[in-house]
Structures are given as C-alpha cells and as structure tokens.
Write a protein that holds these residues in place. Structure first.
Motif, short mmCIF file in Angstrom:
data_model
loop_
_atom_site.label_atom_id
_atom_site.label_comp_id
_atom_site.label_asym_id
_atom_site.label_seq_id
_atom_site.Cartn_x
_atom_site.Cartn_y
_atom_site.Cartn_z
N GLU A 133 -47.20 -1.98 138.87
CA GLU A 133 -47.59 -1.64 137.68
C GLU A 133 -48.63 -2.59 137.09
N PHE A 134 -47.97 -3.76 137.03
CA PHE A 134 -48.42 -4.90 136.36
C PHE A 134 -49.89 -5.15 136.98
N HIS A 135 -49.97 -5.28 138.30
CA HIS A 135 -51.06 -5.77 139.15
C HIS A 135 -52.33 -4.79 139.06
N TYR A 136 -52.06 -3.44 138.56
CA TYR A 136 -53.13 -2.43 138.41
C TYR A 136 -53.54 -2.30 136.89
N LEU A 137 -53.21 -3.22 135.91
CA LEU A 137 -53.75 -3.04 134.55
C LEU A 137 -54.97 -3.48 134.50
N ASP A 138 -55.88 -2.98 133.62
CA ASP A 138 -57.36 -3.02 133.52
C ASP A 138 -57.15 -4.28 132.53
N MET A 139 -57.56 -5.56 133.04
CA MET A 139 -57.48 -6.76 132.21
C MET A 139 -58.42 -7.53 132.17
N PRO A 140 -58.96 -8.21 131.30
CA PRO A 140 -60.34 -9.05 130.99
C PRO A 140 -60.19 -10.13 132.10
N GLY A 141 -61.26 -10.98 132.15
CA GLY A 141 -61.33 -11.86 133.13
C GLY A 141 -62.13 -11.74 134.42
N PRO A 142 -62.50 -12.75 135.20
CA PRO A 142 -63.29 -12.49 136.35
C PRO A 142 -62.44 -11.84 137.25
N LYS A 143 -62.98 -10.75 137.92
CA LYS A 143 -62.31 -10.08 138.93
C LYS A 143 -62.35 -10.43 140.19
N HIS A 144 -62.29 -11.80 140.44
CA HIS A 144 -62.26 -12.35 141.91
C HIS A 144 -61.14 -13.36 141.87
N VAL A 145 -61.00 -13.62 143.33
CA VAL A 145 -59.86 -14.74 143.72
C VAL A 145 -60.01 -16.03 142.93
N MET A 146 -58.92 -16.50 142.06
CA MET A 146 -59.11 -17.76 141.21
C MET A 146 -58.20 -18.81 142.17
N LEU A 147 -57.63 -18.26 143.20
CA LEU A 147 -56.56 -19.30 143.53
C LEU A 147 -57.18 -20.45 143.98
N TRP A 148 -58.25 -20.48 144.89
CA TRP A 148 -58.91 -21.69 145.71
C TRP A 148 -59.74 -22.68 144.55
N ASP A 149 -60.22 -22.19 143.73
CA ASP A 149 -60.59 -23.01 142.45
C ASP A 149 -59.52 -23.50 141.74
N ARG A 150 -58.50 -22.92 141.38
CA ARG A 150 -57.17 -23.57 140.86
C ARG A 150 -56.68 -24.45 141.65
N LEU A 151 -56.58 -24.37 142.91
CA LEU A 151 -55.96 -25.37 143.73
C LEU A 151 -57.09 -26.88 143.85
N ARG A 152 -58.22 -26.40 144.01
CA ARG A 152 -59.26 -27.62 143.95
C ARG A 152 -59.19 -28.56 142.64
#
Length: 352
Positions: A133-152
């Motif tokens: 349910e949490f995953h499919y909430l309509d939330m603001p922000g860029p709707k692309h993978v953020m993981l790799w930028d965060r790691l870098r």
C-alpha cells in the motif's frame, strides 16, 4: 526530571506549552514530562506527556530533534514535504509544529515493533500488505531510481572525511567501480519503480494492538526506487536489534530463510487482489536478494559518515564494518553468473 527537561530548548518548551494551552484539557501546560525514546540513530526523540483534567491517559506528543550533519544524507525540506503528504494520505502522524532544528508530531497510540516482531508470521504478513500500500501512494518527487545517485553522493562524502589510509580500511577507493557494476547488473527493464521507504527497520513500524493496523513512520530516506530494493533492505534489518546492550552488532543467523522471504513476497504481491504465479514470486525473491548488496554498501557508507558526525551512543564504525563484510562475502555468490567483476582486490583487513 528537570535534568531531562533541560534537553529541550526554551523555544521548544514555549511551543509545547502553547500547544498544551490550546487544547484546553491539560491541567497545567508547564507540567510536562519528558521521556527520551531509545533506538533512534539519526535524531533525538522524546515523548512529552501532560496530565489531563479528566484523569484519563495523559495527553502526548512526540518531539524530534534533528541530528547534526544529517543534510549529508537527505534534504530536510523534501523529508518534511513527504511527511506532510503522507499525512494527507492518512498515513503516519500529523505534523503539529516545526522549530529550528526539529519538529513536534502527533503521538500515535500504537506500539513500536520490536526486533522479534519482524519474524512473527502474522505481524510480518501485516507488514508485507502495508508495504505494498505504501509503495503505490502517489507521492511528490522524481519518479525514477534514486539509489545509485545516493550511493555515489554518500561515497563522495565519506572520501572527504577519511584520509587515504583510513579510507583503505573500507576499500573506499574501489567502491565507485562496485557501484557502477551493481547499477549495470541490477537495472532491470521489468522492475517496478515505486515510492520506497528505504529504511524499514522495526523502529519505523508501529502496530495498533486492538485494530492490528500497521503504520509506517519516519520518511527521511524515502524516495522512488525498485520494489526489490525496499524488500532487500527490510530483510537485512531483520538481523538488527537496536535496543540490545550491543545495538551495533548484527546477527546474520536471524536473516530470513528462503521460505520466509518467499512467504513475505507472496503476501506482498497478493495484497493487490491478484494471486501471483510461482515464477513472479521467485523472480522478486531473487531480485531482492541481489539488492541486499546495494543495501550493505549504502548503510556501510552511512555508518562511516555517521561515525564522524553523530554523538549518539552507537558504534557506527563497527556497524559499517559488518555491512561491508556482508557485501564482500555475498557478492561472489549472488552475482556469480553476472558480468560484475569478482576479482575485486579488496583489502580484507576490515572483514576480520
């Protein structure tokens, strides 16, 4: 209790007294009781109680004082927007007031889960359904993978904080290549990108004992990412007990077995109303297992950065060492058939 109360600034106490006065059911707005809550590793968190005129349960709020230097990890303004949007969705606590280095939140009348709760099948099933349910909430922000930028970004910050000799202990000089290779291996065309919590440890999950409703709280690290990553991170958190005498020690004997992971994934997928096939379940289980590698790198970097920033009584460096150790241990097994280089030349001193 005055000693504990003194941990709150005059500004915070003034806001709390103003809030209590506005409710009209508090005996004395100045008669607040401050209870430090354990287990938080980024912020200081306090429960505030006032006696009520009716003699019932006390009026309660939560005060969250932000940790030093956390802007390295996330954008606080983005986190506040997420918090407010979650509230509008009927998820989590309401924001009552903000102050310079923190905020006051509605107190949820539910209990925070314990480490053991994550392994209890009925509670785990509730978490799986709530997470979807949490995953499919309509939330603001860029709707692309953020993981790799965060790691870098976190790797760059860690390199600034440590000398080349200290950085060698955690093989920081080769992690950029590891991140690049992982991103290439795990960026799958078929994976679903959803709004992920990214820190689904037991302390960020609450349950109402009467209704059995689950509430997911604390959205500091939340962003869009693959479903498999959020599941992987949750599975990794099952080895931690942040309320033990050694909260930094991770017990990987407690990592969920294959059947437990399959059960969680099947409940997660079926909570949409459609029964998943065995192939769908197996694929997500396998993808999540590979994403544990990204989770280990991310929280390993978090640990060594926090070691230099945070004064909370927690051995961040040892925690980081264990997360990196798991990465190097499991990388050859999980990516044996992939193109990710296996002869990593890592300095294994940090693994001993």
């Amino acid at each position: 209790m005055m000693g504990v109360k003194d941990c709150l600034s005059g500004e915070v106490k003034e806001i709390l007294e103003s809030l209590a006065s506005s409710w009209g059911d508090v005996i004395d707005s100045d008669a607040l009781k401050v209870i430090p809550l354990k287990g938080a590793m980024t912020n200081e968190v306090y429960q505030i109680n006032w006696p009520m005129k009716t003699g019932d349960l006390p009026r309660k709020v939560l005060v969250r004082i932000y940790g030093e230097g956390v802007e390295i990890f996330f954008d606080r303004d983005v986190e506040i927007r997420t918090f407010e949007c979650m509230s509008r969705h009927g998820q989590g606590p309401r924001l009552l007031e903000r102050f310079q280095n923190g905020r006051i939140e509605e107190f949820i009348h539910a209990r925070t889960l314990s480490a053991d709760d994550l392994r209890e099948p009925k509670i785990s099933a509730l978490i799986a359904a709530k997470l979807r349910e949490f995953h499919y909430l309509d939330m603001p922000g860029p709707k692309h993978v953020m993981l790799w930028d965060r790691l870098r970004n976190w790797l760059a910050e860690a390199k600034k904080m440590y000398s080349p000799k200290d950085a060698e202990e955690f093989s920081l000089d080769i992690l950029e290549e590891e991140i690049r290779a992982l991103e290439k291996e795990l960026s799958l065309d078929y994976q679903h990108i959803v709004f992920c919590h990214n820190d689904l440890q037991y302390g960020n999950i609450m349950i109402d004992e009467e209704t059995r409703l689950i509430t997911i709280i604390d959205y500091e690290y939340a962003s869009y990412n693959p479903i498999a990553y959020d599941l992987a991170n949750h599975f990794c958190e099952m080895v931690a007990n942040y309320h033990s005498e050694t909260p930094h020690i991770l017990d990987y004997v407690k990592y969920p077995g294959l059947e437990e992971r399959q059960r969680f994934v099947r409940i997660y997928l079926s909570s949409s109303g459609n029964e998943p096939s065995d192939i769908e379940v197996e694929q997500l289980v396998q993808d999540a297992e590979k994403y544990t590698l990204a989770s280990h790198l991310l929280w390993g970097l978090w640990g060594i950065i926090s070691e230099r920033l945070n004064e909370i009584d927690f051995d961040y460096k040892e925690y980081a060492r264990q997360r990196f150790q798991q990465y190097w241990l499991w990388k050859p097994k999980l990516l044996a058939s992939s193109g990710v280089p296996q002869d990593d030349g890592v300095n294994n001193d940090c693994l001993s």
